[in-house]
Scaffold this motif. Structure first.
Motif, PDB file in Angstrom:
ATOM      1  N   HIS A 132      34.699   4.960  32.317  1.00  0.00           N
ATOM      2  CA  HIS A 132      34.755   6.098  32.994  1.00  0.00           C
ATOM      3  C   HIS A 132      33.438   6.829  32.906  1.00  0.00           C
ATOM      4  N   THR A 133      32.939   7.273  34.057  1.00  0.00           N
ATOM      5  CA  THR A 133      31.858   8.235  34.060  1.00  0.00           C
ATOM      6  C   THR A 133      31.860   9.492  34.762  1.00  0.00           C
ATOM      7  N   ALA A 134      31.059  10.331  34.570  1.00  0.00           N
ATOM      8  CA  ALA A 134      31.013  11.679  35.507  1.00  0.00           C
ATOM      9  C   ALA A 134      29.537  12.248  35.497  1.00  0.00           C
ATOM     10  N   ILE A 135      29.455  12.854  36.432  1.00  0.00           N
ATOM     11  CA  ILE A 135      27.901  13.620  36.766  1.00  0.00           C
ATOM     12  C   ILE A 135      28.326  15.015  36.957  1.00  0.00           C
ATOM     13  N   LEU A 169      36.769  11.426  32.410  1.00  0.00           N
ATOM     14  CA  LEU A 169      35.984  12.440  32.127  1.00  0.00           C
ATOM     15  C   LEU A 169      35.895  13.340  33.666  1.00  0.00           C
ATOM     16  N   GLY A 170      35.941  14.589  33.167  1.00  0.00           N
ATOM     17  CA  GLY A 170      35.774  15.558  34.358  1.00  0.00           C
ATOM     18  C   GLY A 170      36.677  15.876  35.068  1.00  0.00           C
ATOM     19  N   ILE A 184      20.037  16.216  35.991  1.00  0.00           N
ATOM     20  CA  ILE A 184      21.429  15.789  36.072  1.00  0.00           C
ATOM     21  C   ILE A 184      22.086  15.519  34.878  1.00  0.00           C
ATOM     22  N   VAL A 185      23.379  16.048  34.400  1.00  0.00           N
ATOM     23  CA  VAL A 185      24.041  15.433  33.309  1.00  0.00           C
ATOM     24  C   VAL A 185      24.761  14.245  33.724  1.00  0.00           C
ATOM     25  N   ASP A 208      34.632   9.624  38.139  1.00  0.00           N
ATOM     26  CA  ASP A 208      34.132   8.218  38.251  1.00  0.00           C
ATOM     27  C   ASP A 208      33.910   7.464  39.585  1.00  0.00           C
ATOM     28  N   ALA A 209      34.920   7.766  40.385  1.00  0.00           N
ATOM     29  CA  ALA A 209      34.944   7.109  41.539  1.00  0.00           C
ATOM     30  C   ALA A 209      33.561   7.618  42.432  1.00  0.00           C
ATOM     31  N   GLN A 210      33.446   9.110  42.231  1.00  0.00           N
ATOM     32  CA  GLN A 210      32.361   9.266  43.081  1.00  0.00           C
ATOM     33  C   GLN A 210      30.740   9.072  42.441  1.00  0.00           C
ATOM     34  N   VAL A 211      30.752   8.887  41.054  1.00  0.00           N
ATOM     35  CA  VAL A 211      29.686   8.118  40.269  1.00  0.00           C
ATOM     36  C   VAL A 211      29.295   6.995  40.583  1.00  0.00           C
ATOM     37  N   ARG A 212      30.283   5.973  40.800  1.00  0.00           N
ATOM     38  CA  ARG A 212      30.111   4.782  41.196  1.00  0.00           C
ATOM     39  C   ARG A 212      29.602   4.508  42.619  1.00  0.00           C
TER      40      ARG A 212
END
Length: 295
Positions: free
Chosen positions: A214-217, A241-242, A232-233, A263-267
């Protein structure tokens, strides 16, 4: 004309902060009084603003990206948790000081490559003592690689050489070490500085996304649209996350409103970016990881 050197001072005076330019191992740092906050101080390292401290209020984070990191962590972890936090990059220990105030059971280690700067910061600012907060002198990658598996809940990477993070601290190989050291559900979060083309941020997001499920920005909309240079974090975890609605609301309420991508937006953002590899950089120097001023 450039700013004139005001003074040189030696560490260890025990008198708290004083304005001036100080010799450190990696060059010079300057301590500047905040003209708007009576107990505020700005630390510049080799001419670049590095940290802000308010001696009267450890929960005041003047730098926007630090507030975003704090809000993300608070949306993920309860404040009564005994967080084990590793900070890669020290400066004035603003984030560590904040977490000590908001997570009173936390145990934190700050890794700072500059031993003289670490001594000065201990001398100037009201930092918690060990075991609540230890400052460890060493190179961030060498220290991270030396740590035992599953021994941290949070890793914050905020390391800059002038205005860029050393490539060796951004690669897949480095990120694997971060994942290895994190316990289940742990959060790896980085401060990524980038230009308007967002190439670095996309590659960092792709790299973190290649290691973590999982990721987040978090960033302000103008930055994410490529309209300016800024921070950018980017975060990774094996837990979602997020996704907290409260986080999205809180981010909109800051001095610089920000948005969170899950996650989907980050990818999608990183879809065409190449991951960063050690082959793109020279191996980092190994610096002995001694501990200083641990209380």
């Amino acid at each position: 004309m450039g700013r004139q050197r005001e003074r040189r001072a030696a560490p260890g005076s025990g008198r708290g902060p004083a304005e001036g330019i100080y010799d450190i191992d990696t060059g010079t740092c300057e301590l500047v009084k905040d003209r708007y906050l009576p107990d505020g101080w700005v630390l510049e390292v080799n001419g670049v603003p590095s940290s802000h401290i308010d001696l009267a209020d450890p929960t005041l984070l003047e730098f926007e990206y630090m507030r975003w990191i704090a809000q993300l962590l608070e949306s993920q972890r309860p404040r009564d948790e005994r967080l084990r936090v590793l900070h890669l990059g020290g400066g004035a220990c603003s984030m560590a000081r904040y977490l000590a105030a908001t997570y009173p059971n936390a145990r934190q280690v700050v890794v700072e490559i500059d031993g003289r700067l670490a001594e000065l910061v201990r001398d100037w600012f009201d930092l918690p003592r060990a075991p609540l907060l230890r400052i460890r002198v060493g190179e961030a990658r060498a220290v991270l690689a030396s740590l035992t598996d599953a021994t941290r809940d949070v890793i914050v990477r905020d390391v800059f050489a002038i205005n860029r993070t050393p490539v060796a601290l951004t690669t897949v190989e480095f990120t694997r070490h971060a994942r290895r050291v994190l316990d289940a559900g742990g959060v790896y979060v980085v401060n990524c500085g980038d230009t308007r083309d967002l190439t670095t941020a996309r590659r960092e997001a792709a790299t973190i996304g290649s290691i973590f499920e999982h990721t987040a920005i978090i960033a302000d909309p103008a930055m994410l649209k490529g309209r300016r240079y800024g921070n950018i974090v980017i975060a990774g975890s094996d837990a979602p996350l997020g996704q907290s609605p409260a986080l999205a609301r809180d981010l909109l309420g800051g001095g610089v409103p920000a948005q969170v991508w899950t996650d989907a937006q980050v990818r999608r953002f990183a879809a065409d970016a190449r991951v960063l590899l050690d082959a793109e950089c020279r191996p980092p120097a190994t610096v002995p990881a001694d501990e200083v001023a641990t209380g």
